[in-house]
Design an enzyme around this catalytic site. Structure first.
Site, PDB file in Angstrom:
ATOM      1  N   LYS A 124       0.865  -1.180   0.000  1.00  0.00           N
ATOM      2  CA  LYS A 124       0.000   0.000   0.000  1.00  0.00           C
ATOM      3  C   LYS A 124       0.898   1.227   0.000  1.00  0.00           C
ATOM      4  O   LYS A 124       1.552   1.523   1.005  1.00  0.00           O
ATOM      5  CB  LYS A 124      -0.909  -0.010   1.229  1.00  0.00           C
ATOM      6  CG  LYS A 124      -1.905   1.125   1.194  1.00  0.00           C
ATOM      7  CD  LYS A 124      -2.928   0.981   2.313  1.00  0.00           C
ATOM      8  CE  LYS A 124      -4.077   1.937   2.122  1.00  0.00           C
ATOM      9  NZ  LYS A 124      -3.676   3.328   2.026  1.00  0.00           N
ATOM     10  N   ARG A 177      -8.001  10.882  -7.514  1.00  0.00           N
ATOM     11  CA  ARG A 177      -8.948  10.023  -6.804  1.00  0.00           C
ATOM     12  C   ARG A 177     -10.366  10.575  -6.897  1.00  0.00           C
ATOM     13  O   ARG A 177     -11.325   9.833  -6.944  1.00  0.00           O
ATOM     14  CB  ARG A 177      -8.480   9.949  -5.343  1.00  0.00           C
ATOM     15  CG  ARG A 177      -9.492   9.653  -4.296  1.00  0.00           C
ATOM     16  CD  ARG A 177      -9.729   8.170  -4.212  1.00  0.00           C
ATOM     17  NE  ARG A 177     -10.398   7.836  -2.969  1.00  0.00           N
ATOM     18  CZ  ARG A 177     -11.681   8.080  -2.719  1.00  0.00           C
ATOM     19  NH1 ARG A 177     -12.441   8.640  -3.625  1.00  0.00           N
ATOM     20  NH2 ARG A 177     -12.202   7.739  -1.557  1.00  0.00           N
ATOM     21  N   GLU A 233      -0.693   4.477  -7.957  1.00  0.00           N
ATOM     22  CA  GLU A 233      -0.435   5.388  -6.850  1.00  0.00           C
ATOM     23  C   GLU A 233       0.947   5.977  -7.111  1.00  0.00           C
ATOM     24  O   GLU A 233       1.921   5.241  -7.326  1.00  0.00           O
ATOM     25  CB  GLU A 233      -0.463   4.620  -5.523  1.00  0.00           C
ATOM     26  CG  GLU A 233      -0.313   5.475  -4.298  1.00  0.00           C
ATOM     27  CD  GLU A 233      -1.644   6.061  -3.769  1.00  0.00           C
ATOM     28  OE1 GLU A 233      -2.706   5.851  -4.373  1.00  0.00           O
ATOM     29  OE2 GLU A 233      -1.572   6.745  -2.737  1.00  0.00           O
ATOM     30  N   ARG A 271     -16.810   0.024  -2.866  1.00  0.00           N
ATOM     31  CA  ARG A 271     -15.931  -0.274  -1.746  1.00  0.00           C
ATOM     32  C   ARG A 271     -16.467  -1.571  -1.150  1.00  0.00           C
ATOM     33  O   ARG A 271     -17.520  -1.578  -0.545  1.00  0.00           O
ATOM     34  CB  ARG A 271     -15.978   0.856  -0.711  1.00  0.00           C
ATOM     35  CG  ARG A 271     -14.935   0.695   0.390  1.00  0.00           C
ATOM     36  CD  ARG A 271     -15.153   1.653   1.528  1.00  0.00           C
ATOM     37  NE  ARG A 271     -14.970   3.055   1.202  1.00  0.00           N
ATOM     38  CZ  ARG A 271     -13.794   3.673   1.137  1.00  0.00           C
ATOM     39  NH1 ARG A 271     -12.687   3.008   1.356  1.00  0.00           N
ATOM     40  NH2 ARG A 271     -13.743   4.952   0.840  1.00  0.00           N
ATOM     41  N   LYS A 295      -7.622  -3.356   2.802  1.00  0.00           N
ATOM     42  CA  LYS A 295      -6.370  -2.722   3.222  1.00  0.00           C
ATOM     43  C   LYS A 295      -5.981  -3.225   4.600  1.00  0.00           C
ATOM     44  O   LYS A 295      -6.838  -3.401   5.475  1.00  0.00           O
ATOM     45  CB  LYS A 295      -6.481  -1.206   3.177  1.00  0.00           C
ATOM     46  CG  LYS A 295      -7.654  -0.632   3.916  1.00  0.00           C
ATOM     47  CD  LYS A 295      -7.827   0.848   3.565  1.00  0.00           C
ATOM     48  CE  LYS A 295      -9.108   1.391   4.134  1.00  0.00           C
ATOM     49  NZ  LYS A 295      -9.508   2.675   3.614  1.00  0.00           N
TER      50      LYS A 295
HETATM   51  P1  ATP Z   1     -10.009   5.742   0.252  1.00  0.00           P
HETATM   52  O1  ATP Z   1     -10.119   4.253   0.518  1.00  0.00           O
HETATM   53  O2  ATP Z   1     -11.315   6.434   0.341  1.00  0.00           O
HETATM   54  O3  ATP Z   1      -9.202   6.075  -0.957  1.00  0.00           O
HETATM   55  P2  ATP Z   1      -7.982   6.974   1.847  1.00  0.00           P
HETATM   56  O4  ATP Z   1      -7.629   8.041   0.892  1.00  0.00           O
HETATM   57  O5  ATP Z   1      -8.073   7.337   3.294  1.00  0.00           O
HETATM   58  O6  ATP Z   1      -9.354   6.322   1.534  1.00  0.00           O
HETATM   59  P3  ATP Z   1      -6.991   4.436   2.312  1.00  0.00           P
HETATM   60  O7  ATP Z   1      -8.364   3.988   2.616  1.00  0.00           O
HETATM   61  O8  ATP Z   1      -6.038   4.503   3.410  1.00  0.00           O
HETATM   62  O9  ATP Z   1      -7.001   5.818   1.589  1.00  0.00           O
HETATM   63  O10 ATP Z   1      -6.435   3.473   1.189  1.00  0.00           O
HETATM   64  C1  ATP Z   1      -6.936   3.338  -0.128  1.00  0.00           C
HETATM   65  C2  ATP Z   1      -6.024   4.052  -1.081  1.00  0.00           C
HETATM   66  O11 ATP Z   1      -4.726   3.452  -1.089  1.00  0.00           O
HETATM   67  C3  ATP Z   1      -6.415   3.963  -2.533  1.00  0.00           C
HETATM   68  O12 ATP Z   1      -7.407   4.899  -2.850  1.00  0.00           O
HETATM   69  C4  ATP Z   1      -5.103   4.226  -3.264  1.00  0.00           C
HETATM   70  O13 ATP Z   1      -4.950   5.620  -3.455  1.00  0.00           O
HETATM   71  C5  ATP Z   1      -4.050   3.780  -2.276  1.00  0.00           C
HETATM   72  N1  ATP Z   1      -3.236   2.619  -2.692  1.00  0.00           N
HETATM   73  C6  ATP Z   1      -1.910   2.496  -2.484  1.00  0.00           C
HETATM   74  N2  ATP Z   1      -1.434   1.338  -2.932  1.00  0.00           N
HETATM   75  C7  ATP Z   1      -2.475   0.663  -3.462  1.00  0.00           C
HETATM   76  C8  ATP Z   1      -2.622  -0.617  -4.098  1.00  0.00           C
HETATM   77  N3  ATP Z   1      -1.589  -1.453  -4.264  1.00  0.00           N
HETATM   78  N4  ATP Z   1      -3.858  -0.975  -4.522  1.00  0.00           N
HETATM   79  C9  ATP Z   1      -4.919  -0.148  -4.355  1.00  0.00           C
HETATM   80  N5  ATP Z   1      -4.845   1.068  -3.762  1.00  0.00           N
HETATM   81  C10 ATP Z   1      -3.646   1.482  -3.314  1.00  0.00           C
END
Ligand code: ATP
Length: 582
Positions: free
Chosen positions: A254, A274, A304, A419, A425
């Protein structure tokens, strides 16, 4: 349709405080609009002349709009600005001046201006560039104002300012389409798939109006139109994840940077954030990387981007990466703080949508099209059935300074806009107490006593998003932990969105001193999620809702999240359940 007819509906929409009546008013309006004008109506409702993802802004400053009002009605600009200072809404100022004009002074065009005429002029204002821009915009807007009745003038003026106060979310517009054309707002579901694939309400409306529901069903993913991002759920540990997935997971790191959706058609590359805004000009090195490294005529990728030091193989923290979100000195920044894009999905290749293929099949295709350099494949990209291996990779990710893992279900499609548990995650703290932050929307503020009263706020009423209902529901009052500086910032930011009464899409048992349109997203950390009878998040009948215990502001989310991207009730309820799985 006459523009004045449209603004009659705007007026009704502005005055209602119930979401169901918003839908009824929209449906009544929509049912009167012809196919040629429906997309324009939809964009104007959102205060725009194009879908959100097109970087077309009518963009005029308050001063320039004030000057246009002054010119249209033959008054001094200072006079207009003074009144603006008193009423806080240039729309109302324009409405008053327009009302004072004698009927003979108003151009006889007033009765004739159609939606198409107004839309055309607004598009012209948006497209004006180069020498003499200011004067041209001024002339065009004041020209339009001269032909407006008072109510139309009010709503027109708000469009270039980006403050049309209708407060209508995309799902509510879709409800309106469903009610107008399919006879039942519940049939919104049938339109949602097309919406998630195209992100363009105008295209959906045009298709529905001219080809019916069959036409909408056949709308597909296209290069140039962002696909709504698939999002991830949370689970406490590797074991639970494998169980949920039926035994196997695809594991990726991630990365903590910006999400970038990459669209390439021939030599043209466009990037979207996003929240589906175009970010193409911000990341030239990624564009170069795509052109050099991606073997495909047309492609859509999900990635990302993170600031990365290739020599030390170090990822830079989010605070560094975020410095790249800017509009100036881009070339310089691209050199001093280069980004790498880690591609984690492929949704389209050489004329064909891939979103219905399994993740496993998509990953096969992805590997074949990228030669790694600036654009890389998300690591380790491993399929595993072992809990131990997932834990190893998780520790590995943390050691590398990453946030954790995203585990994906191997047989799942790319579900645009969803979602669900196809992506999960796993962050460092999601197994412990509530360490993941919650994105809340400011819904109002409550005046305090004493020192804080001077800043006009004592506590903030904040909420989360109920996606199914397209409503904002309350989850907390945040009073402590904000510095005076932050209060000031909140006051400045929310001044633009203050409204007289509860916005139609807000559901609350608490009445704050001031209502604020749901626009500003803040990141909040709390100790715990609890049940509470005073909050409406997840509240069903006489059962209590959900609330945050000891909430504190972490930061303002900036423009990367719209109010509708805040934490949803569904997520909140899941986080609540996770607390007991320690
Ligand atoms: P959201 O889930 O609403 O995007 P957020 O911005 O708080 O919430 P997180 O929920 O912490 O982010 O994590 C999801 C985000 O992680 C994805 O939207 C993407 O931008 C990022 N991300 C990083 N690496 C990956 C991956 N390998 N696969 C999918 N998403 C990833």
């Amino acid at each position: 349709m006459k523009f004045s007819k449209l603004t009659e509906y705007f007026e009704k929409l502005e005055q209602t405080s119930s979401r169901l009546s918003l839908i009824d008013i929209l449906a009544e309006l929509f049912s009167k609009v012809k196919p040629a004008e429906i997309a324009k109506v939809v964009y104007l409702i959102q205060g725009r002349v194009a879908p959100f993802y097109e970087p077309i802004e009518i963009g005029m400053s308050e001063k320039l709009v004030a000057q246009s009002i002054a010119r249209a009605y033959g008054v001094e600009r200072e006079e207009v600005l003074r009144e603006y200072g008193q009423v806080g809404d240039l729309g109302v100022v324009a409405q008053r001046h327009s009302g004072k004009q004698s009927a003979s002074r108003i151009d006889s065009g007033q009765a004739r201006m159609t939606i198409t005429d107004v839309f055309k002029t607004l598009t012209e204002i948006a497209g004006t560039a180069g020498k003499g821009t200011v004067e041209k915009k001024l002339e065009l807007l004041s020209g339009l104002l001269k032909q407006m009745d008072p109510v139309s003038a009010k709503h027109l003026v708000r469009i270039p300012l980006g403050v049309s106060r209708l407060g209508i979310g995309d799902p509510t517009v879709l409800d309106g389409f469903a009610l107008a054309k399919l006879g039942d707002r519940k049939r919104r579901k049938e339109l949602e798939e097309a919406y998630n694939k195209t992100s363009d309400l105008g295209v959906i409306a045009e298709t529905l109006w001219s080809q019916g529901i069959q036409g909408v069903r056949s709308l597909d993913v296209t290069v140039g139109r962002p696909i709504r991002s698939q999002l991830a759920e949370r689970l406490p540990d590797a074991n639970t994840i494998l169980e949920k997935f039926g035994g196997e997971a695809h594991v990726q790191y991630k990365y903590d940077g910006f999400r970038i959706e990459i669209h390439k058609q021939g030599q043209k590359v466009r990037l979207f954030s996003r929240n589906l805004e175009e970010t193409t000009p911000m990341f030239p090195e990624i564009i170069q990387g795509i052109l050099k490294q991606v073997k495909a005529d047309s492609i859509i990728l999900d990635s990302e981007a993170v600031a990365f030091n290739p020599e030390s193989e170090e990822f830079l923290p989010f605070q560094e990466t975020t410095k790249r979100r800017r509009k100036y000195n881009i070339e310089e920044m691209a050199k001093s703080l280069p980004l790498k894009a880690f591609v984690f999905d492929i949704m389209y290749l050489n004329g064909k949508s891939l979103i219905d293929l399994s993740l496993r099949a998509r990953m096969e295709k992805l590997k074949k099209v990228i030669t790694p350099d600036t654009v890389l494949l998300a690591q380790p990209g491993e399929f595993t059935k072992s809990v131990k291996r997932i834990i190893e990779l998780f520790d590995d990710a943390i050691t590398k300074g990453l946030e954790g893992l995203v585990c994906k279900r191997p047989d799942s499609k790319y579900e645009a806009g969803a979602r669900n548990f196809n992506w999960v995650k796993l962050k460092r703290h999601s197994a412990g107490e509530l360490k993941d932050t919650i994105d809340c929307v400011i819904l109002g503020y409550i005046f305090g006593r004493g020192k804080r009263a001077g800043f006009g706020a004592g506590s903030l009423l904040v909420g989360v998003y109920d996606k199914g209902k397209d409503e904002f529901v309350t989850v907390s009052k945040i009073g402590t932990g904000l510095t005076d500086e932050e209060w000031r910032e909140i006051k400045v930011k929310s001044a633009k969105f203050k409204v007289q009464s509860k916005p139609a899409r807000v559901s609350s048992l608490i009445t704050p001193s001031v209502w604020v349109e749901p626009k500003i997203v803040i990141e909040v950390l709390a100790d715990e999620i609890t049940r509470s009878p005073v909050h409406t998040a997840g509240k069903k009948g006489s059962e209590p809702g959900y609330a945050l215990r000891f909430p504190r502001l972490v930061k303002f989310r900036g423009s990367d999240k719209h109010a509708e991207d805040a934490t949803t009730v569904k997520e909140l309820v899941e986080m609540y359940k996770l607390q007991f799985k320690k």
